[in-house]
Design a protein around this motif. Structure first.
Motif, PDB file in Angstrom:
ATOM      1  N   PHE A  92       0.821  -1.212   0.000  1.00 32.46           N
ATOM      2  CA  PHE A  92       0.000   0.000   0.000  1.00 32.46           C
ATOM      3  C   PHE A  92       0.858   1.265   0.000  1.00 32.46           C
ATOM      4  N   ASN A  93       2.096   1.114  -0.438  1.00 30.07           N
ATOM      5  CA  ASN A  93       3.000   2.267  -0.500  1.00 30.07           C
ATOM      6  C   ASN A  93       2.995   2.869  -1.904  1.00 30.07           C
ATOM      7  N   TYR A  94       3.247   4.154  -2.000  1.00 26.52           N
ATOM      8  CA  TYR A  94       3.443   4.814  -3.288  1.00 26.52           C
ATOM      9  C   TYR A  94       4.285   6.058  -3.057  1.00 26.52           C
ATOM     10  N   LEU A 134     -18.507   6.128  -2.517  1.00 25.79           N
ATOM     11  CA  LEU A 134     -17.768   6.862  -1.501  1.00 25.79           C
ATOM     12  C   LEU A 134     -17.151   8.118  -2.094  1.00 25.79           C
ATOM     13  N   ILE A 135     -17.334   9.228  -1.402  1.00 30.43           N
ATOM     14  CA  ILE A 135     -16.617  10.466  -1.714  1.00 30.43           C
ATOM     15  C   ILE A 135     -15.504  10.596  -0.694  1.00 30.43           C
ATOM     16  N   THR A 136     -14.289  10.784  -1.165  1.00 26.35           N
ATOM     17  CA  THR A 136     -13.146  10.757  -0.262  1.00 26.35           C
ATOM     18  C   THR A 136     -12.021  11.616  -0.823  1.00 26.35           C
ATOM     19  N   ASN A 137     -11.016  11.868   0.005  1.00 27.14           N
ATOM     20  CA  ASN A 137      -9.821  12.577  -0.450  1.00 27.14           C
ATOM     21  C   ASN A 137      -8.740  11.566  -0.828  1.00 27.14           C
ATOM     22  N   PHE A 138      -7.554  12.049  -1.130  1.00 29.71           N
ATOM     23  CA  PHE A 138      -6.412  11.177  -1.425  1.00 29.71           C
ATOM     24  C   PHE A 138      -5.638  10.944  -0.129  1.00 29.71           C
ATOM     25  N   HIS A 139      -5.280   9.693   0.115  1.00 27.40           N
ATOM     26  CA  HIS A 139      -4.793   9.284   1.427  1.00 27.40           C
ATOM     27  C   HIS A 139      -3.305   8.958   1.445  1.00 27.40           C
ATOM     28  N   LEU A 140      -2.753   8.984   2.657  1.00 31.83           N
ATOM     29  CA  LEU A 140      -1.327   8.734   2.849  1.00 31.83           C
ATOM     30  C   LEU A 140      -0.947   7.311   2.453  1.00 31.83           C
ATOM     31  N   PRO A 141       0.290   7.140   1.963  1.00 27.84           N
ATOM     32  CA  PRO A 141       0.779   5.783   1.705  1.00 27.84           C
ATOM     33  C   PRO A 141       0.757   4.947   2.986  1.00 27.84           C
ATOM     34  N   GLU A 142       0.462   3.673   2.850  1.00 27.10           N
ATOM     35  CA  GLU A 142       0.503   2.698   3.936  1.00 27.10           C
ATOM     36  C   GLU A 142      -0.440   3.054   5.092  1.00 27.10           C
ATOM     37  N   SER A 143      -1.478   3.837   4.808  1.00 30.79           N
ATOM     38  CA  SER A 143      -2.441   4.211   5.845  1.00 30.79           C
ATOM     39  C   SER A 143      -3.644   3.283   5.819  1.00 30.79           C
ATOM     40  N   THR A 144      -4.372   3.233   6.941  1.00 28.03           N
ATOM     41  CA  THR A 144      -5.592   2.434   6.979  1.00 28.03           C
ATOM     42  C   THR A 144      -6.633   2.987   6.013  1.00 28.03           C
ATOM     43  N   LEU A 145      -6.539   4.269   5.679  1.00 31.37           N
ATOM     44  CA  LEU A 145      -7.527   4.885   4.795  1.00 31.37           C
ATOM     45  C   LEU A 145      -7.328   4.444   3.343  1.00 31.37           C
ATOM     46  N   MET A 153      -6.123   1.650   2.576  1.00 29.09           N
ATOM     47  CA  MET A 153      -6.580   0.256   2.606  1.00 29.09           C
ATOM     48  C   MET A 153      -8.098   0.186   2.463  1.00 29.09           C
ATOM     49  N   LEU A 154      -8.808   1.122   3.112  1.00 31.20           N
ATOM     50  CA  LEU A 154     -10.268   1.139   3.029  1.00 31.20           C
ATOM     51  C   LEU A 154     -10.732   1.375   1.596  1.00 31.20           C
ATOM     52  N   VAL A 155     -10.183   2.389   0.937  1.00 31.85           N
ATOM     53  CA  VAL A 155     -10.625   2.660  -0.439  1.00 31.85           C
ATOM     54  C   VAL A 155     -10.211   1.529  -1.377  1.00 31.85           C
ATOM     55  N   SER A 156      -9.106   0.856  -1.069  1.00 37.37           N
ATOM     56  CA  SER A 156      -8.691  -0.302  -1.865  1.00 37.37           C
ATOM     57  C   SER A 156      -9.669  -1.457  -1.686  1.00 37.37           C
ATOM     58  N   ALA A 157     -10.233  -1.579  -0.491  1.00 33.55           N
ATOM     59  CA  ALA A 157     -11.235  -2.616  -0.249  1.00 33.55           C
ATOM     60  C   ALA A 157     -12.484  -2.367  -1.074  1.00 33.55           C
ATOM     61  N   LEU A 158     -12.840  -1.098  -1.257  1.00 31.39           N
ATOM     62  CA  LEU A 158     -14.054  -0.766  -1.994  1.00 31.39           C
ATOM     63  C   LEU A 158     -13.855  -0.853  -3.502  1.00 31.39           C
ATOM     64  N   ALA A 159     -12.756  -0.317  -3.995  1.00 34.40           N
ATOM     65  CA  ALA A 159     -12.572  -0.174  -5.444  1.00 34.40           C
ATOM     66  C   ALA A 159     -11.619  -1.196  -6.047  1.00 34.40           C
ATOM     67  N   GLY A 160     -10.888  -1.905  -5.204  1.00 34.68           N
ATOM     68  CA  GLY A 160      -9.840  -2.793  -5.699  1.00 34.68           C
ATOM     69  C   GLY A 160      -8.504  -2.062  -5.678  1.00 34.68           C
ATOM     70  N   LYS A 161      -7.490  -2.742  -5.173  1.00 38.48           N
ATOM     71  CA  LYS A 161      -6.186  -2.099  -5.003  1.00 38.48           C
ATOM     72  C   LYS A 161      -5.597  -1.654  -6.334  1.00 38.48           C
ATOM     73  N   GLU A 162      -5.741  -2.457  -7.361  1.00 39.91           N
ATOM     74  CA  GLU A 162      -5.181  -2.078  -8.671  1.00 39.91           C
ATOM     75  C   GLU A 162      -5.846  -0.818  -9.202  1.00 39.91           C
ATOM     76  N   ASN A 163      -7.173  -0.721  -9.069  1.00 39.77           N
ATOM     77  CA  ASN A 163      -7.876   0.472  -9.524  1.00 39.77           C
ATOM     78  C   ASN A 163      -7.439   1.720  -8.751  1.00 39.77           C
TER      79      ASN A 163
END
Length: 340
Positions: free
Chosen positions: A6-8, A292-303, A305-315
């Protein structure tokens, strides 16, 4: 899952230091979580993606001016950030530097308007503090406290209201539910006028939501608990909209976590008040929200991870790559995403 997944890399200059002048003029990256398709819009275009019968759920928690500077009898200055109210004038508090705040230590704030004693060490940097004062504590905070901006924001905030949503109502958060910062009263009125229900929950945001994940294996991370409430009226409205085929669109990860915490296994939102430490990461099965409406989140954050759960990590990571390439503004004062 490994934390490193979950790093970038984010160029530091893309971390927004100040709010945009007009709240709803921020950029909006629209991600279709089924196809991965992206659209680049402006936040005030949001109504184009909503339809009658949908329900928009926002977190109406209000940020405390929770940052205080305490002075010891030695003259040393220590930063305190109030995290969670406890009984008997006690607060769970983030203290920096923690080594200067040990049980039995006393501090004064605001030139003596407020006094605090360290009672207990919870963990590194977290203390239980008992405060003593005259008059109303929250009125005193308004006088001597400041907004607890995240550490990646280094510029001072000229207007404290810009770290509050326009619908903030219930005082108690240590950080803003920042996805809501893009809304104006006019935009909310336009959305309601379309036949979209606008409903509110309350989750008092603690800094635990934003604390770095230290475990290298994601599943081993434990979230700090946060208090939330869902009213009878909101639960009934959301359940009725869902049953009628409307979409439930959470504004922010805090609204998402509240809805998912309060929804039972049959998909019915319960009216309740409780603490939640729900941790949403890939593999989680959503029970209530559709978008979900959301902002852009920190690398390696739980947030992230949450958006990755909803949309898929690759997306998500493809979307972030595009956002970086197109110079979107990141984090609390940054631009927004709609994941639909």
């Amino acid at each position: 899952m490994k934390l490193s997944e979950f790093n970038y890399d984010l160029p530091p200059e893309l971390i927004a230091q100040t709010p945009i002048e007009q709240r709803d003029e921020s950029r909006l990256l629209v991600l279709d979580r089924t196809t991965g398709a992206l659209e680049h819009r402006i936040f005030h275009d949001l109504p184009e993606y909503l339809r009658p019968g949908d329900v928009l759920v926002l977190n109406d928690s209000k940020v405390l001016p929770a940052r205080l500077y305490g002075v010891r009898d030695t003259g040393a200055v220590v930063e305190f950030v109030l995290l969670k109210q406890l009984p008997e004038n006690r607060w769970e508090t983030l203290v920096r530097p923690g080594r200067r705040a040990k049980p039995g230590d006393h501090f004064t704030f605001g030139g003596g308007l407020l006094h605090g004693e360290i009672l207990e060490i919870i963990e590194e940097g977290i203390r239980i503090v008992e405060f003593s004062h005259e008059g109303n504590f929250f009125a005193l905070l308004d006088e001597i406290g400041s907004m607890p901006l995240p550490p990646y924001i280094t510029e001072s905030l000229k207007d404290n209201s810009r770290y509050q949503t326009v619908y903030a109502k219930h005082l108690g958060s240590a950080a803003a539910p920042t996805a809501g910062l893009h809304f104006t009263p006019e935009l909310l009125e336009q959305i309601a006028g379309m036949g979209v229900l606008v409903e509110y929950v309350t989750l008092h945001v603690g800094l635990g939501t934003f604390r770095p994940v230290k475990e290298q294996t994601v599943e081993e991370h434990t979230m700090h608990s946060e208090w939330y409430t869902v009213s009878e009226e909101t639960a009934a409205a959301v359940n009725a909209a869902k049953a009628a085929g409307g979409r439930v669109i959470a504004v922010g990860t805090t609204s998402c976590r509240t809805l998912e915490s309060a929804t039972d296994d049959s998909g019915i939102l319960q009216a309740k008040s409780d603490d939640t430490n729900i941790f949403i990461y890939p593999g989680y099965r959503f029970k209530m929200i559709d978008a979900l409406i959301t902002n852009f989140h920190l690398p390696e954050s739980t947030l992230i991870m949450l958006v990755s759960a909803l949309a898929g990590k690759e997306n998500i990571f493809a979307a972030y790559e595009q956002a970086i390439r197109r110079r979107y503004r990141f984090f609390s004062f940054g631009d927004a995403m709609l994941i639909k």
